[in-house]
Enzyme design. Structure first.
Site, PDB file in Angstrom:
ATOM      1  CG  ASP A  43      38.557  -5.229  16.006  1.00 17.79           C
ATOM      2  OD1 ASP A  43      39.717  -4.903  16.297  1.00 17.79           O
ATOM      3  OD2 ASP A  43      37.923  -6.144  16.587  1.00 17.79           O
ATOM      4  CG  HIS A  90      39.312  -8.638  18.968  1.00 15.09           C
ATOM      5  ND1 HIS A  90      38.843  -7.357  18.878  1.00 15.09           N
ATOM      6  CD2 HIS A  90      39.620  -8.846  20.267  1.00 15.09           C
ATOM      7  CE1 HIS A  90      38.882  -6.793  20.077  1.00 15.09           C
ATOM      8  NE2 HIS A  90      39.355  -7.676  20.940  1.00 15.09           N
TER       9      HIS A  90
END
Lengths: 546, 546
Positions: B186, B359
């Site tokens: 990611d 994130h």
């Protein structure tokens, strides 16, 4: 006084000032609705309230040369009878703009210097030096029969400006001592704590960038950020890079700034963009337009490898030395992706302090209030939430000694010696300007474009006999931008019968009134589309006399 | 492996994994193009490359329940033959989505727990617990004949998660020790230095807000932010406020989360939104949808005073406990203005740490690389500039010990024991979904809508005689969304003659080919409009047989 723009919105900053039978405009700004916005390029303030009294504008007073303060001048030119006052740089930018519109401004632009005063009717207008992100900016003090009203324009306190011309705080304090009736002040940065930085702060960040960059250095900035451009030029000279100005706006503004002594580029340091490729990458600085991701600006074309002279190669560094205006983030993101694909490093103000704002932050705004100590305070220049915040800050800072007046565009603010209050309102709004030409886009056109954008168009052909009665024969259907799935397909097939029924149901008189018939079919069919397909195409009935 | 979405863009995260004759999908995400975007609500990945081989998808493996990872499931359902694997919360959210599409998923959804493995063809899929902004998230390790491939899904290292279920770093380290062929990770937050915060950090900011708020407290958050909702509920209980969940999405997700034990709202603390007005303002917490400024969501309706049960009064505090997704800033700004107008205080993450991202930031991403120590690294989940930055970070962090592979959507990545490389590409793209119904919007429709949005439509009626030759009679003109200024008016008056000439100039064969004739007139007239008015309306010729 009536704000015609900029109060409850960002941009289009314009204030009408009426004293007895004289009306002035204090700034005449434009607003940019952002990219991709229904073909509207620009909004300018609506001056139709002048028609009430049949009056013209007897003078325009400009605080500085940014588009959101001068961009409307060509569009309101016909309503102006008297002079346009401004500092030399401001007026040079206005002249260039009028020239581009083919307007002859001979003798109408009247240069003023900070400290000077001019008279318009019962109002004496005093110009006061302020600092901002470009040179030659002023606030104004309106000396009126009711008292002195100070309007800050856009400002920050830059105590160490690159041109050595600081904000004239002593004069503001003097006015404060004499007694100020009202202060109108810029709310743009009220949500930021602390103080706005100085242009000098950016210089340090760029020293680091000049030192470490081995490839070309490409810096995107607003062409009006003349201090920034000068600082970059000075760095380039020091670090042995030649400067190319890339983009028409950048060159045009630099030319004006050089002519007026606000910018100095040593001839030996300057190269044309077509010569960039003749130098080693580490010998070049390109200062370019396009920091907002505008698709036709220099940086977008360079990033797409579609610029005739400048390209980005691996090892180059591209700096965004401007803030991202809300609404442009996606376009800027796409531009940065294109730059990253070419292997360049990207620097923006989230990574390094390569930009400082030109607008006062919370503590600066308190300092302005403390200098001017107005009896009445009116927050301007910002969307409603910023005005509300500024009102709160002022209330707390002045400990209730200053009355805070929240107004919005169109509010008619009256003053007497005791203070100010809202006395009704006038109709205001943005006149939308279509791209390329000077056509105005009215609200109906914009509504239609929105509907077309979201749902496309369905054209229904309605053959009508000469008697005005529906004749046998099916209306043909043509669509564009319309999604035809099973449900929509079935509906389009039924459309002729549905339209026929709507015509049959129309009262007798309406059948010979084509406008009424079209409206009946449009409304009826749009309802059917919404109900059966969940979509809302624009239905355009076209009557064919057979 | 072939990324079908999410690599070079944000959203639509989907990866096809093919081993011998089995193809899996790893996530099947949707992308939201933002408000006001040509009537397109949603984009889902194009699976047409499967048609090359006539294959279906034999299993779908889901990492977590966010729309950008599960939102495409209903739209690709017909291409899936086998099971859908996911954790209980992920699959409950998928089931609710399939149900809304009228799809019967009986027996096809197969629940897995972190630590478990399932087999699909030659691939063994292992699920590994990760932390993110919602519970029940996993990374996956694909144990393939060529080696082990780790795909992080979305993750951060939250060492102190609210549900006490930390990321399974020991297992990732174990895999690293055994040898990992490739890591897909990611890239969303790679541009942020340092570490992503813990959900616990937000709790402190809210304590201060609960303590000082005297009016109603209204918090906007994503309904999937279940940790956030739980924290707010716990605070409400502690500070003596009742909790109302406002907005259908909020209630639906909370119901699922409660059923699965991820959310506990004491019955005594919960009230219905219709009962909010029966409590004193300082006794109420409303958790609402609409943090992105969506015009039909609860918060927008409350701010416009158009919600049946909840209103904003002076003294209330409205908290935006979510990030502003790029592209939504203007809509969020408008919403905040509406809230400020009602006299409420607004808190967002620029003022107080009321939101942390789910994130991993730069240092977290380095930690992931150090744990897994892959032979090959592929950055995913992000626009190109983020992938490029992640590649750079990985290159530096791994000191050249890991090969970095930059790929984009559609690149076919092949692996053998030695590493991975790109072996050509397959056609990919977003299938655009029209609002309300499940219609697909193809590229042509979108292009037409763009043109309609910027310039409006001009319908030209062309009467043609039965012989196919142009007959006497003028084509009528109808416009919508088109600006008629002097130049355009003159052109519209000339249009019939211009069209007649274009028809006369057509080769003989074309005059009976209506499609060709229409295209000739369209292209010709659009050229004339561009040249003479600078505008680009969509020209729609309609032939009427007379």
């Amino acid at each position: 006084m009536v704000p015609l723009g900029g109060v409850g919105q960002f941009g289009m900053n314009t204030m009408a000032v009426t004293a007895s039978d004289t009306t002035l405009l204090l700034d005449a700004g434009a607003m940019f609705p952002g990219l991709d916005h229904y073909g509207v390029d620009l909004a300018v303030p609506d001056l139709s309230f002048l028609e009430e009294t049949g009056r013209q504008v007897s003078a325009v007073v400009l605080t500085h040369g940014h588009e959101d303060h001068i961009g409307a001048v060509p569009y309101v030119w016909d309503r102006i009878e008297g002079p346009i006052y401004g500092t030399p740089l401001t007026l040079a930018l206005v002249a260039s703009k009028l020239d581009a519109h083919g307007i002859d401004c001979a003798g109408r632009l009247v240069t003023v210097a900070p400290g000077e005063r001019v008279t318009a009717g019962a109002v004496e207008i005093e110009f006061i030096r302020v600092t901002h992100s470009m040179p030659d900016c002023v606030a104004v003090a309106l000396h009126t029969p009711a008292g002195t009203i100070v309007h800050t324009g856009d400002f920050k306190f830059d105590d160490d400006p690159l041109d050595g011309e600081p904000l004239d705080a002593p004069r503001l304090a003097e006015l404060g001592n004499e007694g100020v009736l009202a202060l109108f002040a810029d709310s743009t940065n009220v949500a930021r704590a602390g103080h706005a930085g100085s242009e000098q702060d950016v210089a340090g960040a760029f020293e680091e960038i000049f030192t470490r960059t081995r490839g070309k250095l490409i810096v995107a900035a607003f062409s009006s950020s003349i201090y920034r451009v000068q600082m970059l030029v000075s760095h380039a000279v020091r670090y042995g890079r030649k400067v190319a100005l890339v983009g028409r706006g950048m060159r045009r503004t630099a030319e004006i700034a050089e002519r007026l002594g606000h910018l100095a580029i040593p001839p030996a340091a300057r190269i044309r963009d077509r010569d960039v490729s003749r130098y080693r990458a580490d010998e070049v600085l390109c200062i370019v337009t396009g920091s907002q991701g505008e698709p036709l600006a220099a940086l977008a074309r360079i990033a797409a490898d579609a610029h005739p002279h400048v390209r980005i190669d691996p090892g180059d560094v591209v700096v965004f030395s401007a803030r991202a205006i809300p609404g442009n983030q996606r376009a800027i993101g796409r531009l940065k992706n294109d730059i990253a694909r070419r292997g360049a490093d990207i620097v923006d103000d989230t990574i390094s302090p390569v930009h400082v704002s030109g607008h006062a932050c919370e503590e600066d705004l308190k300092r302005m209030l403390a200098l001017v100590r107005p009896r009445c305070f009116v927050p301007i220049h910002g969307e409603y939430r910023f005005l509300a915040r500024h009102a709160q800050v002022a209330g707390e800072a002045m400990n209730g000694q200053t009355a805070v007046l929240m107004v919005e565009n169109g509010d008619r603010i009256g003053f007497d010696g005791g203070g100010g209050w809202v006395q009704g309102s006038v109709p205001v709004g943005g006149v939308l300007i279509d791209n390329a030409h000077s056509g105005e886009v009215d609200g109906a056109v914009l509504r239609e474009r929105r509907q077309l954008a979201a749902g496309g168009v369905v054209v229904l052909l309605i053959p009508l006999g000469a008697q005005g009665a529906a004749r046998a024969g099916v209306p043909a259907v043509t669509t564009s931008g319309f999604v035809i799935d099973r449900e929509a397909d079935a509906l389009l097939a039924e459309a002729p019968a549905l339209v026929q029924r709507m015509i049959d149901d129309a009262p007798d008189g309406e059948r010979s009134d084509h406008a009424a018939l079209r409206e009946r079919v449009r409304a009826g069919m749009e309802r059917v589309f919404r109900k059966r397909t969940g979509r809302n195409p624009l239905v355009l009935p076209v009557i064919v006399e057979t």
